[in-house]
Design an enzyme around this catalytic site. Sequence first.
Site, PDB file in Angstrom:
ATOM      1  N   HIS A  96       0.827  -1.219   0.000  1.00 44.98           N
ATOM      2  CA  HIS A  96       0.000   0.000   0.000  1.00 44.98           C
ATOM      3  C   HIS A  96       0.860   1.268   0.000  1.00 44.98           C
ATOM      4  O   HIS A  96       0.321   2.367   0.114  1.00 44.98           O
ATOM      5  CB  HIS A  96      -0.931   0.033   1.214  1.00 44.98           C
ATOM      6  CG  HIS A  96      -1.891  -1.121   1.279  1.00 44.98           C
ATOM      7  ND1 HIS A  96      -2.709  -1.449   0.228  1.00 44.98           N
ATOM      8  CD2 HIS A  96      -2.155  -2.019   2.268  1.00 44.98           C
ATOM      9  CE1 HIS A  96      -3.441  -2.512   0.571  1.00 44.98           C
ATOM     10  NE2 HIS A  96      -3.116  -2.886   1.791  1.00 44.98           N
ATOM     11  N   ASP A 133      -2.336 -11.028  -1.685  1.00 44.51           N
ATOM     12  CA  ASP A 133      -2.919 -10.496  -0.456  1.00 44.51           C
ATOM     13  C   ASP A 133      -4.399 -10.208  -0.725  1.00 44.51           C
ATOM     14  O   ASP A 133      -4.781  -9.925  -1.865  1.00 44.51           O
ATOM     15  CB  ASP A 133      -2.181  -9.196  -0.118  1.00 44.51           C
ATOM     16  CG  ASP A 133      -2.459  -8.679   1.275  1.00 44.51           C
ATOM     17  OD1 ASP A 133      -1.593  -8.871   2.156  1.00 44.51           O
ATOM     18  OD2 ASP A 133      -3.526  -8.065   1.486  1.00 44.51           O
ATOM     19  N   HIS A 135      -6.046  -7.720   0.037  1.00 44.00           N
ATOM     20  CA  HIS A 135      -6.246  -6.302  -0.291  1.00 44.00           C
ATOM     21  C   HIS A 135      -5.523  -5.982  -1.601  1.00 44.00           C
ATOM     22  O   HIS A 135      -4.461  -6.548  -1.872  1.00 44.00           O
ATOM     23  CB  HIS A 135      -5.688  -5.430   0.834  1.00 44.00           C
ATOM     24  CG  HIS A 135      -6.289  -5.742   2.179  1.00 44.00           C
ATOM     25  ND1 HIS A 135      -5.652  -6.533   3.104  1.00 44.00           N
ATOM     26  CD2 HIS A 135      -7.485  -5.404   2.692  1.00 44.00           C
ATOM     27  CE1 HIS A 135      -6.442  -6.653   4.173  1.00 44.00           C
ATOM     28  NE2 HIS A 135      -7.557  -5.978   3.948  1.00 44.00           N
ATOM     29  N   ASP A 209      -4.218 -13.021   4.428  1.00 49.09           N
ATOM     30  CA  ASP A 209      -5.416 -12.450   5.035  1.00 49.09           C
ATOM     31  C   ASP A 209      -6.706 -12.841   4.308  1.00 49.09           C
ATOM     32  O   ASP A 209      -7.788 -12.363   4.654  1.00 49.09           O
ATOM     33  CB  ASP A 209      -5.303 -10.911   5.202  1.00 49.09           C
ATOM     34  CG  ASP A 209      -4.596 -10.226   4.051  1.00 49.09           C
ATOM     35  OD1 ASP A 209      -4.400 -10.863   2.995  1.00 49.09           O
ATOM     36  OD2 ASP A 209      -4.249  -9.036   4.211  1.00 49.09           O
TER      37      ASP A 209
HETATM   38 ZN   LIG Z   1      -3.742  -7.342   3.236  1.00 52.28          ZN
END
Ligand SMILES: [Zn+2]
Length: 279
Positions: A96, A133, A135, A209
Amino acid sequence: MSKYRLVRDLLDADRFFRFECARLADPGIVALAHDPGYVRQFLEGSLSASAIRRIGFPWSEGLVTRTLASVGGTLQATMDACEYGWGGNLAGGTHHAFRGEGSGFCVFNDIAVSIEWLRSQGRVRRAAILDLDVHQGDGTAQIFEHDADVLTISLHCRSNFPFRKQISKIDVDLSDGAGDEEYLSALDMMLPRVFAFEPEILYYQSGVDGLESDSLGKLALTHAGLKERDRRVMAAACAHQVPLVVTLGGGYSNPIQLTAEAHANTFRTAQEIFFDHAT
Ligand SMILES: [Zn+2]
């Protein structure tokens, strides 16, 4: 934060891996992928309050050390991958982090820094990043958005953070509650595209995750499903003889031991695939 020690302890107990301390990344190398002003302000502790809030950690000297070590670990794993076919970092995958700002617990983008470092050395021209991931790898997507020599691929859950998605070269978004079968068939669609790009190195952001027990993930993957995911990625890299760099990424299960087990399994799978191949 406790998962990092747990993962290391689990793998240490296996008595297979040799661990090395991560060296701190040189800020000049970090600035190959980030705005030099952002790098300097973070290191000095002079980022604005809102920039620090967006990162999500309070600034401290300890955070600076941890951040540079996390990037340094991926740089060392990159060198291992070039030499032995694969390398891993028990941290990193901080996807990120954008070129000029951090977000979502990510300060610097270790994978982007490593690719820019390799290219600055003339070691590779084309690289791919497979981000599994839960995200979206939004910072990575933005850094390489207009770079035709870096393939960014993200398989994530649509309704998760970041709520404003960036544009990866390939994005696949899954609905809440997707399980192993749906996830693995999405992966099977993506893997041929990774190798069709003919990367000279592959970075694997192996966040766990997506696990059903994860407090942030919203998917319903099992430990067996994640192991199979890792196996398919690694077996493909091995078969195509593309050096593989494994970084950790996210994982926030309650209890956190479930996350640590899934991360450790990623490295155990690498051991099986690459060790078997070597012998
Ligand atoms: Zn993540």
